[in-house]
Motif scaffolding. Structure first.
Motif, PDB file in Angstrom:
ATOM      1  N   GLN A  64       0.897  -1.160  -0.025  1.00  0.00           N
ATOM      2  CA  GLN A  64      -0.087  -0.070  -0.096  1.00  0.00           C
ATOM      3  C   GLN A  64       0.824   1.352  -0.030  1.00  0.00           C
ATOM      4  OE1 GLN A  64      -2.713   0.221   3.420  1.00  0.00           O
ATOM      5  NE2 GLN A  64      -4.268   1.608   2.316  1.00  0.00           N
ATOM      6  N   LYS A  65       1.928   1.191   0.686  1.00  0.00           N
ATOM      7  CA  LYS A  65       2.971   2.388   0.713  1.00  0.00           C
ATOM      8  C   LYS A  65       3.584   2.800  -0.428  1.00  0.00           C
ATOM      9  CE  LYS A  65       6.107   3.998   4.292  1.00  0.00           C
ATOM     10  NZ  LYS A  65       6.916   3.549   5.534  1.00  0.00           N
ATOM     11  N   ALA A 115       2.547   1.799  -3.652  1.00  0.00           N
ATOM     12  CA  ALA A 115       1.873   1.488  -4.761  1.00  0.00           C
ATOM     13  C   ALA A 115       1.668   2.767  -5.845  1.00  0.00           C
ATOM     14  CB  ALA A 115       0.268   1.678  -4.421  1.00  0.00           C
ATOM     15  N   GLY A 116       2.188   3.928  -5.579  1.00  0.00           N
ATOM     16  CA  GLY A 116       2.196   5.005  -6.143  1.00  0.00           C
ATOM     17  C   GLY A 116       3.717   5.080  -7.090  1.00  0.00           C
ATOM     18  N   ARG A 117       4.732   4.010  -6.826  1.00  0.00           N
ATOM     19  CA  ARG A 117       5.893   4.165  -7.455  1.00  0.00           C
ATOM     20  C   ARG A 117       5.818   3.522  -8.913  1.00  0.00           C
ATOM     21  NH1 ARG A 117       9.665   2.410  -2.291  1.00  0.00           N
ATOM     22  NH2 ARG A 117       8.947   3.676  -0.845  1.00  0.00           N
ATOM     23  N   THR A 118       6.823   3.929  -9.544  1.00  0.00           N
ATOM     24  CA  THR A 118       7.051   3.544 -10.704  1.00  0.00           C
ATOM     25  C   THR A 118       7.996   2.084 -10.773  1.00  0.00           C
ATOM     26  OG1 THR A 118       7.047   5.482 -12.039  1.00  0.00           O
ATOM     27  CG2 THR A 118       8.032   3.925 -13.312  1.00  0.00           C
ATOM     28  N   GLU A 121      11.291  -1.967  -8.830  1.00  0.00           N
ATOM     29  CA  GLU A 121      11.608  -0.431  -8.938  1.00  0.00           C
ATOM     30  C   GLU A 121      13.136  -0.188  -9.350  1.00  0.00           C
ATOM     31  OE1 GLU A 121      10.202   2.240  -5.748  1.00  0.00           O
ATOM     32  OE2 GLU A 121       9.244   0.498  -5.014  1.00  0.00           O
ATOM     33  N   LYS A 157       7.960  -1.895  -4.779  1.00  0.00           N
ATOM     34  CA  LYS A 157       6.758  -2.201  -5.814  1.00  0.00           C
ATOM     35  C   LYS A 157       6.885  -3.251  -6.796  1.00  0.00           C
ATOM     36  CE  LYS A 157       3.265  -0.196  -8.727  1.00  0.00           C
ATOM     37  NZ  LYS A 157       2.788   1.034  -9.425  1.00  0.00           N
ATOM     38  N   THR A 201       5.117  -5.883  -9.605  1.00  0.00           N
ATOM     39  CA  THR A 201       3.954  -6.219 -10.280  1.00  0.00           C
ATOM     40  C   THR A 201       4.188  -7.191 -11.481  1.00  0.00           C
ATOM     41  OG1 THR A 201       4.587  -4.324 -11.927  1.00  0.00           O
ATOM     42  CG2 THR A 201       3.113  -3.856  -9.883  1.00  0.00           C
ATOM     43  N   ASP A 215      13.338   8.607  -9.998  1.00  0.00           N
ATOM     44  CA  ASP A 215      13.063   7.490  -9.218  1.00  0.00           C
ATOM     45  C   ASP A 215      14.201   6.999  -8.363  1.00  0.00           C
ATOM     46  OD1 ASP A 215      10.197   7.447 -10.010  1.00  0.00           O
ATOM     47  OD2 ASP A 215      10.595   5.970 -11.554  1.00  0.00           O
TER      48      ASP A 215
END
Length: 351
Positions: free
Chosen positions: A77-78, A80-83, A116, A194, A196, A339
């Motif tokens: 959740q922490k 989630a907004g990263r690339t 990341e 992150k 994905t 980043d």
């Protein structure tokens, strides 16, 4: 009198602490080693799990799984907004008996798992996760009845719900049963970035193989699949020895795909306006069309000629390349220049 009382109370307190440490559960050394090897948690966390559950290994293991999910979910959740534009391409292939007596069937898959930083992509936890996701997509995939090409893109959302399986080239893992999504969440908790699953493709037909570059045998920074079809029989009608030989040929074609990055499979696939805009049509075809390229180990042969001759050498009346795919980590993902600086700053702040 007060000093005597204080001394007496202090003595009782020390005695109580001594009794506590004398009777407290001590972690079993063998179980501790086994637990750390299986879960890759820290020594402190492994000790805590065993002490909490009186050296009951199964309970300690279950508690660690719950703890990993909780901490991973919080971290996910922490971040989630990263690339997540780094990561790995992973492949898996397996040859299996076909319905025909002594027949042959091959399946291959390719996936992209993102993180990341390149540092995390080189971590064993991340590499093993990528290879096992590839294996899962390979073992659980069923060909669609409406696929238009041998290499079929499959749903990431559906795959995330599947139980994570071991890679066919690796030893069995003890944590089979967790879903891919749960395993990714745990990895986020362990690695702090992150993570994905971006895309997955599986070969649904033909004789196939894959190749990756920039890593080990099953993971790398770029990878590809190639699919061959025998000309006079179906792939499932091949004898096992011929199928194995064609699968090796497919791997060589996949290597060519990764190394030379063709834009088209056949000359007829090239748009007419693209060809007409070139000063040297033949050179353009040799540079951009897979079947027209010189084969990397025998430049005097085209890839199409190499595949056809390789099939004949195995007793099959010719074969052709019918599909391919080439992926590179992070292609098409817009990567912010700051980043990495942000990541360093967050690390310093302890975030």
């Amino acid at each position: 009198m007060n000093s005597v009382k204080l001394y007496s109370q202090g003595s009782l307190l020390r005695t109580a602490w001594c009794r506590y440490y004398a009777t407290a559960v001590k972690p079993d050394i063998k179980l501790l080693s086994k637990l750390r090897k299986e879960t890759e948690v820290s020594m402190t966390k492994a000790k805590e799990a065993l002490v909490k559950h009186n050296n009951d290994y199964e309970q300690a293991l279950a508690w660690l799984a719950q703890d990993a999910q909780a901490s991973g979910a919080k971290k996910a959740q922490k971040v989630a907004g990263r690339t997540a534009a780094e990561g790995l391409i992973s492949i898996a292939s397996v040859n299996v008996p076909s319905a025909a007596a002594g027949g042959f069937k091959s399946k291959s898959t390719i996936i992209e798992l993102n993180c990341e930083t390149d540092f995390v992509s080189r971590n064993d936890v991340f590499k093993h996760l990528a290879s096992r996701i590839a294996a899962t997509s390979l073992l659980l995939h069923e060909p669609s009845s409406v696929q238009k090409r041998p290499i079929e893109n499959i749903s990431v959302e559906d795959l995330l719900k599947a139980p994570l399986m071991p890679h066919p080239d690796q030893k069995d893992s003890a944590d089979i049963g967790k879903s891919i999504e749960e395993s990714i969440v745990e990895a986020i908790g362990k690695l702090g970035e992150k993570i994905t699953l971006r895309r997955v493709a599986v070969v649904a037909d033909g004789v196939s193989a894959g190749y990756v570059h920039g890593g080990d045998a099953v993971t790398g920074k770029m990878g590809g699949l190639a699919v061959l079809e025998p000309l006079k029989v179906t792939a499932s009608e091949l004898q096992a020895s011929s199928g194995e030989a064609l699968a090796k040929c497919a791997r060589q074609v996949a290597r060519q795909v990764v190394g030379f990055s063709p834009s088209y499979l056949h000359a007829d696939d090239v748009p007419k306006d693209v060809l007409e805009s070139q000063s040297d049509r033949d050179e353009n075809l040799r540079s951009n069309v897979l079947n027209e390229m010189g084969y990397l180990l025998k430049p005097d042969q085209t890839v199409a000629e190499f595949v056809n001759q390789s099939a004949k050498d195995t007793g099959v009346e010719g074969a052709a390349v019918v599909d391919y795919v080439r992926w590179q980590v992070g292609e098409g993902i817009e990567k912010r220049e700051n980043d990495f600086a942000d990541e360093v700053a967050r690390t310093v702040r302890g975030n």
